[in-house]
Each structure stands twice: as C-alpha cells, then as structure tokens.
Design a protein around this motif. Structure first.
Motif, PDB file in Angstrom:
ATOM      1  N   ASP A   1     -12.290  39.338   8.696  1.00  0.00           N
ATOM      2  CA  ASP A   1     -11.292  39.458   7.631  1.00  0.00           C
ATOM      3  C   ASP A   1     -10.121  40.329   8.068  1.00  0.00           C
ATOM      4  OD1 ASP A   1     -10.251  38.862   5.124  1.00  0.00           O
ATOM      5  OD2 ASP A   1     -11.119  40.647   4.219  1.00  0.00           O
TER       6      ASP A   1
ATOM      7  N   LEU B   1      -6.182  40.533   8.748  1.00  0.00           N
ATOM      8  CA  LEU B   1      -4.982  39.858   8.268  1.00  0.00           C
ATOM      9  C   LEU B   1      -3.771  40.222   9.121  1.00  0.00           C
ATOM     10  CD1 LEU B   1      -5.480  40.453   4.438  1.00  0.00           C
ATOM     11  CD2 LEU B   1      -6.134  38.450   5.776  1.00  0.00           C
ATOM     12  N   ASN B   2      -2.701  39.433   8.968  1.00  0.00           N
ATOM     13  CA  ASN B   2      -1.458  39.741   9.669  1.00  0.00           C
ATOM     14  C   ASN B   2      -0.953  41.112   9.242  1.00  0.00           C
ATOM     15  OD1 ASN B   2      -1.548  37.272  10.842  1.00  0.00           O
ATOM     16  ND2 ASN B   2       0.141  36.390   9.685  1.00  0.00           N
TER      17      ASN B   2
END
Length: 110
Positions: free
Chosen positions: A66, A68-69
């Motif tokens: 999980d 993220l950017n």
C-alpha cells in the motif's frame, strides 16, 4: 522473488502542515517493506542534455505494501527519528501480473 534479492526499506508518508498560512511538509514513518531495488537505465531516463540520470530506482515486490505516489523511501532506519527526510520519493506505481513496480526518484527535500 528471492529473499536474498530483497532489501529492507523504511517508508514514510508526507503530511501537510499549515503554519500561519504557509504549508510545510512533515514526513511521518509509515511502515517497513522488503523491495527488490534496481537501477534500470534506459533511453527514457536520460536528461535533456543527454546525460544518464542515475537518480532513478525501480523497486519491485510481489506483496502489496500500500505504497502511494509521493511516499518517501529510506534505506536507513528512520523509526525513532523526529525529523525525517527520505532519500527517495515514489513518483509512479504500476502492477504487472502479480508484481508491484514502484519508480523512485532521488528526493532533495523540496
């Protein structure tokens, strides 16, 4: 993925803080992960001057962490630090089959 090819990394996430109308970013420790880090240098990673950009890593894993950017990646243990500045920042993510691919770029703190 072979366990011997994986490197333990520390993930941090950014938190925007409004200090008297000016936003600053404070990095908060998120979790640990094991990623296969490689420098895949190709023609697309060249700068406009023709130099090869060695500031880009590609991290692969078959487990969903999980990430993220915009999240930060550090190679040193940052769990107990107050002021975290990550070494690399996730600029893109994709899934190919059951492999998660994260593209990391050197983070200079701006």
């Amino acid at each position: 993925m072979l366990l011997k090819d994986l490197k333990k990394v520390y993930i941090s996430r950014p938190k925007r803080i409004n200090e008297h109308g000016e936003y600053t970013i404070k990095w908060i420790f998120y979790k640990e992960a094991y990623l296969n880090l490689q420098q895949d240098v190709n023609e697309l990673d060249r700068k406009s001057t023709g130099e090869v950009n060695y500031d880009i890593y590609k991290a692969r894993t078959d487990k969903d962490y999980d990430i993220l950017n915009g999240y930060g990646i550090s190679f040193e243990n940052i769990k107990k630090r107050e002021d975290i500045i990550p070494e690399y920042r996730v600029i893109s993510q994709s899934v190919i089959g059951n492999t998660y691919l994260y593209r990391l770029e050197k983070y200079y703190g701006t």
